[in-house]
Every structure is written in C-alpha cells, then in structure tokens.
Design a protein around this motif. Structure first.
Motif, short mmCIF file in Angstrom:
data_model
loop_
_atom_site.label_atom_id
_atom_site.label_comp_id
_atom_site.label_asym_id
_atom_site.label_seq_id
_atom_site.Cartn_x
_atom_site.Cartn_y
_atom_site.Cartn_z
N SER A 53 0.84 -1.20 0.00
CA SER A 53 0.00 0.00 0.00
C SER A 53 0.88 1.26 0.00
N ALA A 54 1.94 1.25 0.79
CA ALA A 54 2.83 2.42 0.82
C ALA A 54 3.50 2.61 -0.54
N MET A 55 3.87 1.51 -1.20
CA MET A 55 4.48 1.62 -2.55
C MET A 55 3.48 2.25 -3.52
N ARG A 56 2.23 1.78 -3.48
CA ARG A 56 1.22 2.31 -4.41
C ARG A 56 0.93 3.78 -4.14
N HIS A 57 0.85 4.14 -2.86
CA HIS A 57 0.61 5.55 -2.53
C HIS A 57 1.80 6.41 -2.96
N PHE A 58 3.00 5.88 -2.81
CA PHE A 58 4.18 6.67 -3.19
C PHE A 58 4.23 6.86 -4.70
N ALA A 59 3.86 5.82 -5.46
CA ALA A 59 3.84 5.94 -6.93
C ALA A 59 2.84 7.03 -7.33
N LEU A 60 1.71 7.06 -6.64
CA LEU A 60 0.70 8.08 -6.94
C LEU A 60 1.25 9.47 -6.63
N GLU A 61 1.92 9.59 -5.49
CA GLU A 61 2.50 10.89 -5.11
C GLU A 61 3.50 11.36 -6.16
N LEU A 62 4.34 10.42 -6.63
CA LEU A 62 5.34 10.78 -7.65
C LEU A 62 4.64 11.26 -8.92
N THR A 63 3.59 10.55 -9.34
CA THR A 63 2.86 10.94 -10.54
C THR A 63 2.27 12.33 -10.37
N GLU A 64 1.70 12.58 -9.19
CA GLU A 64 1.11 13.91 -8.93
C GLU A 64 2.18 15.00 -8.96
N LYS A 231 2.77 11.70 4.72
CA LYS A 231 1.98 12.64 5.53
C LYS A 231 1.42 11.95 6.78
N GLN A 232 0.89 10.76 6.58
CA GLN A 232 0.32 10.01 7.72
C GLN A 232 1.43 9.60 8.70
N ALA A 233 2.58 9.19 8.16
CA ALA A 233 3.69 8.78 9.05
C ALA A 233 4.16 9.98 9.88
N LEU A 234 4.17 11.17 9.28
CA LEU A 234 4.54 12.37 10.04
C LEU A 234 3.52 12.62 11.16
N TRP A 261 1.18 -1.16 22.97
CA TRP A 261 1.81 0.03 22.37
C TRP A 261 2.51 0.93 23.38
N LEU A 262 2.06 0.91 24.64
CA LEU A 262 2.67 1.65 25.75
C LEU A 262 3.09 3.07 25.34
N TYR A 263 4.32 3.46 25.71
CA TYR A 263 4.77 4.83 25.36
C TYR A 263 5.79 4.81 24.23
N HIS A 264 5.81 3.71 23.45
CA HIS A 264 6.77 3.64 22.34
C HIS A 264 6.26 4.49 21.16
N SER A 265 7.13 4.67 20.17
CA SER A 265 6.80 5.61 19.09
C SER A 265 6.10 4.94 17.91
N HIS A 266 6.35 3.66 17.69
CA HIS A 266 5.76 2.90 16.57
C HIS A 266 6.14 3.48 15.21
N ILE A 267 7.33 4.08 15.13
CA ILE A 267 7.72 4.67 13.84
C ILE A 267 8.77 3.85 13.11
N LEU A 275 9.45 6.40 4.62
CA LEU A 275 8.41 7.43 4.77
C LEU A 275 8.85 8.52 5.74
N LEU A 276 9.67 8.14 6.71
CA LEU A 276 10.28 9.13 7.61
C LEU A 276 11.79 9.04 7.47
N LEU A 277 12.47 10.16 7.69
CA LEU A 277 13.93 10.16 7.63
C LEU A 277 14.50 10.31 9.05
N PRO A 278 15.54 9.54 9.38
CA PRO A 278 16.05 9.58 10.76
C PRO A 278 16.45 10.99 11.20
N ALA A 279 17.05 11.76 10.29
CA ALA A 279 17.52 13.09 10.69
C ALA A 279 16.34 13.98 11.09
N GLU A 280 15.23 13.88 10.36
CA GLU A 280 14.10 14.74 10.70
C GLU A 280 13.45 14.31 12.02
#
Ligand code: FAD
Ligand code: DLZ
Ligand code: SF4
Length: 508
Positions: A53-64, A231-234, A261-267, A275-280
């Motif tokens: 699903s993430a691959m398909r959404h990313f392909a759509l984003e690139l096309t847009e 966007k959703q991962a952010l 899930w406790l207090y972990h980030s789940h990222i 979808l997220l970059l470690p530096a950001e």
C-alpha cells in the motif's frame, strides 16, 4: 535517451538519491511488486499490506509531482517476480539501458542487481544517504578496534552532528540516562491510543490482494490501520511527540499484558520504508525538547535508539558482510518451537508477546529481546531459524536491522562483537519488568520442579551448557561463582528440569 530510475520497496521518499537530478520529462521511475520479495520470508500479512500500500501511494504521489512512473503490479500477467528480470523488461519497454539505483539495504538484493551483466545494462548504484553514518565512516570508526561498543559510536555521532550537545559536552553533563529508564508502570495508566489510519481504496485493494495471494502467511489481516503515506507517518511522529515522549524513557523497558503500544513511538516501520527520515525525527524530538521541555531521560533515550542503535546495527551489518548470518558461536542447533507461530503455550510471557506479534506485526524492544529472544537463547535455537522468524513477523523487519539484533544482540552468535555478554535472564527479570507472571500457570518464585518458571532453570542450564565459551567473560563472573556454590545435586536438578521441559516442548 531516458534513464530508468529504480525505486525499491523500502526507498519511498522523494529525497532518495536515485531521484536526484531526475529529468521528469524523459526519465522513467520503475517500481515493482515482486513474488521473490514477498516470498523470501513468511512475511506477516500486515507487513505485506503496509509495503504494497505504501508503494502504491508513493507511486501516486510521484505521478502527482510530475514524474513518469512505470509501476508493475503483483498480478500483472508478465510480472517475472524478480528485480533482475523486471529491470531488463523495463529497459526493453523504454528502450534504455541506463539504470540508476540507490544502494539496496540488504546484501541479497544488492547481489541480484550486481548480477546484471554490464553488457546489457549500464547500472549506477548511488549511496543511500538517508543515514547519519556512511559505510566508509563506520569502517573508519571500526578500523583496528577489538570491540565495537555502541555507546562509543553513539557519542561520536552526537558530537559529529551536534545533537544534544552543549559545546563539546553532552547536555546535562551526562551522555546516558539509561539507569532512569527502567520503571514498571504501577497503578493505573491511561495509555494514549495509537495512531489509526482508516483504509482508503488503495489499501482496501491491497488487503484483498494479500488475503487472496498470501492466505497461508503468518499473522492476522484484521483491522489494518497503519499509516501508508509520508503525511500520515509524520502524523504518527507528531502524535508520539505530543502524547508519549514524556514517559517514553521511564517506561521504555516495561511490559504489560494487553497493552501492546505503551509509550513507544511505533515509527520503526515508517523509518525503514523511507516514509520518515532519521535526521528529521531526531531534529523534531530535539526541537520539542527546546520548546516544551520533556524530560531529558526520555529525549536522550529516544535519540539514542535512532542515532545510536539504528545506525550502529546498520554499520555492523555491512561491515560483517553476507556471512554474518551463518555465525553460530554457541553452536545452537535446536528447532524453533512450533508455538512461536501459533502462540499456543502455557508460558504466559511468551503467549502475550507472540499473540501481540500475530495481531499487530509489532512488539516492542524488551518483548523482542528479553522474552522472545531470551527464550531462544536459553534453549539453544539455531540462529537461522530464529532469524527467519524475526524477519517474517514484524512490520519493521528488514535483514540489515533484524540480523544484528538477533544474531548479535539476542543470540551472541557473533561471539560478542556486538554485545559484551549474552542478554540471558531468569524469570525474575521478566517479573520485575512486567505483570505477565501474575497470571501464569508457572510460579516465578519456584526454581525447580514441574510448577517452576522454566526461565529459572533454563537460565542456569544455559550457563552450564556453554561454560567453555562463556566462563571467561568477566561480566558473567558473578553468575558462574553463584553456580559454583550450588551443590552437585542442585546442578543436576537444573539440567534434568531443562531436559524434561524441552522434551515437552518438542513433543507438542
Ligand atoms: P521505539 O521503542 O519507539 O524506538 C524508536 C526507534 O529507535 C525505533 O523505531 C527504531 O528505529 C530505533 N531502534 C530502537 N532500538 C533499535 C535497535 N536495537 N536496532 C535498530 N533500531 C532501533 N528494529 C527494526 O527496525 N527492525 C527489525 O527487524 C528489528 N528486529 C529486532 C529484533 C530483535 C531481536 C530486537 C531485540 C530488536 C529488534 N529491532 C528491530 C529493534 C527494536 O525492537 C524496534 O526498532 C522497535 O521495537 C520498533 O518499535 P518502535 O518504533 O515503537 O520503537
Ligand atoms: C520486503 C519487500 C516486499 C515484501 N516486497 C517488495 C516488493 O514487492 N518490491 C520491492 O521493491 N521491495 C519489496 N520489499 C523490500 C525488499 O525485499 C528489500 O528489502 C529492498 O528492496 C532492499 O532495499
Ligand atoms: Fe514467563 Fe516464568 Fe513469568 Fe510465566 S512465570 S510469565 S514463564 S517469566
């Protein structure tokens, strides 16, 4: 002539190096859903849904954004199922032999691309610059060292990237607040709800695909609600910083029945997909610390996971090469018990962690290390089988990060390159950090016999069985001295309890 730019399933970011200097009018971006990649492990169904699903959404984003994307779907009749053939087919379709790729994250896929003949393809592999530390920098750091300790590496990166620094000193004058990060939740906690993404049409199609094509794969397909776009991962990251970061440190090692899930980030799953970059992530958490002042033990503890552990295990993976997975220092040969796939076990801690893994494709670090991993270490399960399980069952699992954690941290299969001692523990540790023992059929207070917690005698049996390899480890000196104070009868009892227990597991 156009350039073919290949984007792999875990490279879903427009800042990826393969897209730098892309000529939108002429170049073609190739993305493919492949049988080989979906089938090399018994991937959890939710992991497959996430990636496709993430691959398909990313392909759509690139096309847009105006890129030309050639997307090969899983069920396309001509889909060969592997990277090499799909690149050759795409070169023919687009009459180009100039291919650009960001370095794959694992040896297996890199070797597949390198097997393409240079007579057919003009292939350029670019560095994956999403990480803080390049291969060359890690090699330079590791050069000439007998031991490669994460803490030293982490301090170097803190200085090099000026993260949580006060001049040349760590903020608060301490590098590490780990000692404060071992609380167990007492009393009632209202854990914030995890991020939940409603399935859109793209995800619904992928759910149907996975239900049809991967019905026999591990894990539950019900209620898939992970983020599938950047966007959703952010939004997941923002929710973590707002609602969980403050208590992340305190309860980082805690485990509670029914609370996955406790207090972990789940990222982790989003970082590993791109979808997220470690530096950001690090930058946002450091900024939150300046703005709203969450406790330093939480902020430093979280940043250490990403800047320290994540970069460090990647460095070890590439430094060690493809043979790392064959290391087996303790010569562990047992089969992984069947209940790791079914959760059908009376050991409540294992049952809880495996059930959550089946339901969510997620378990947090201490569940993976001190319950599931600890059990495979103590019972001498073959590293290949343990690695195959971890690689399959978690949504964030890719070999580069899974293998050093399992073979290095959990199994001590590399003989202590990564960990200074095996993370072996008796039931007392699990009882201290969780509420699992309260509703277990075994008694954590008993050391021997049919009702005793199996972790108790398995721990001592592990030390006895591996004495020749471990007794010279100074961090285990105290444990061996305690063992030596035990009577001969006590040691025999430990060994016979371990034998009886293992026989009952393998008979199931
Ligand atoms: P948090 O607890 O919120 O931590 C924040 C982030 O720090 C994680 O998202 C992750 O990116 C990073 N991190 C923390 N610990 C580690 C670590 N030891 N190695 C690398 N990154 C780390 N992580 C994976 O990403 N993929 C794996 O396949 C994987 N396999 C593991 C297997 C074992 C046996 C163990 C002990 C750990 C494994 N980890 C793996 C590390 C860690 O358990 C997960 O990154 C974490 O549980 C993901 O959940 P989270 O995003 O809520 O993490
Ligand atoms: C894990 C995975 C899966 C399940 N499927 C695909 C896929 O269909 N196409 C793809 O490009 N990548 C997939 N991946 C990720 C790869 O197995 C592998 O981890 C990366 O290509 C390495 O960079
Ligand atoms: Fe696990 Fe032992 Fe506690 Fe049962 S008693 S939950 S087996 S640690």
């Amino acid at each position: 002539m156009s350039t073919l730019r290949v984007i792999l399933g875990d490279q879903l970011n427009v800042a990826i190096s393969a897209l730098a200097d892309c000529d939108k009018a002429n170049d073609i971006i190739l993305m493919c859903e492949l049988k080989q990649e979906a089938g090399y492990a018994n991937h959890h169904k939710k992991k497959l849904i996430l990636i496709f699903s993430a691959m398909r959404h990313f392909a759509l984003e690139l096309t847009e954004r105006g890129y030309q994307v050639d997307y090969v779907h899983y069920t396309d009749p001509d889909n060969s199922g592997c990277f090499e053939q799909e690149v050759l087919r795409a070169c023919q379709r687009h009459q180009s032999n100039h291919v650009v790729l960001t370095e794959p994250s694992e040896h297996r896929v890199l070797e597949a691309f390198e097997s393409l003949s240079s007579e057919q393809i003009n292939l350029h592999i670019r560095e994956d610059d999403r990480f803080f530390c390049s291969h060359a920098e890690f090699q330079q750091w590791a050069h000439g060292k007998d031991t490669l300790r994460m803490e030293n590496f982490y301090r170097l990166l803190r200085k090099r990237h000026n993260i949580l620094m006060d001049g040349d000193k760590p903020v608060g004058d301490r590098w590490n607040y780990d000692a404060e990060n071992r609380k167990t939740p007492k009393g009632k906690h209202d854990f914030p709800l995890p991020y939940r993404q409603k399935q859109d049409e793209i995800t619904q199609h992928v759910v149907t695909l996975v239900a049809t094509e991967f019905a026999d794969h591990f894990g539950s397909i019900e209620n898939f609600d992970f983020a599938v776009t950047r966007k959703q991962a952010l939004a997941v990251l923002d929710k973590f910083i707002e609602q969980r970061l403050t208590l992340f440190g305190d309860f980082q090692d805690a485990m509670l029945a029914g609370e996955a899930w406790l207090y972990h980030s789940h990222i982790g799953m989003y970082l590993n997909l791109g979808l997220l970059l470690p530096a950001e992530v690090v930058q946002r958490v450091e900024q939150a610390w300046h703005e709203s002042n969450p406790p330093i033990n939480a902020v430093e503890g979280f940043i250490r996971q990403i800047l320290g552990w994540r970069e460090y295990v990647r460095g070890i993976y590439w430094l060690q090469g493809p043979d790392y997975k064959n290391q087996n220092f303790l010569n562990a040969q047992n089969d992984l018990p069947e209940f790791f796939w079914s959760a059908d076990t009376e050991l409540n801690c294992l049952k809880q962690c495996i059930t959550e893994t089946k339901d969510n494709a997620y378990a947090h670090h201490i569940q993976r290390l001190m319950v599931l991993g600890n059990f495979t270490l103590l019972t001498g399960v073959d590293p290949h089988q343990v690695n195959a399980w971890y690689l399959a069952v978690y949504a964030d699992a890719y070999e580069w990060v899974e293998l050093p954690n399992v073979s290095g941290m959990v199994l001590y299969a590399d003989g202590g390159l990564l960990a200074s001692k095996p993370y072996a523990a008796s039931g007392a540790y699990i009882n201290k950090m969780s509420d699992y023992c309260k509703s277990c059929r075994y008694k954590v207070s008993l050391k021997n016999g049919a009702d005793a917690c199996p972790f108790n005698y398995l721990y001592w049996n592990f030390l006895i069985s591996n004495r020749d390899k471990l007794e010279s480890n100074f961090r285990l000196g105290m444990s061996y001295r305690t063992l030596d104070k035990m009577s001969e009868d006590k040691r025999s009892l430990i060994q016979s309890d371990a034998r009886v227990f293992w026989a009952s597991v393998t008979a199931e």
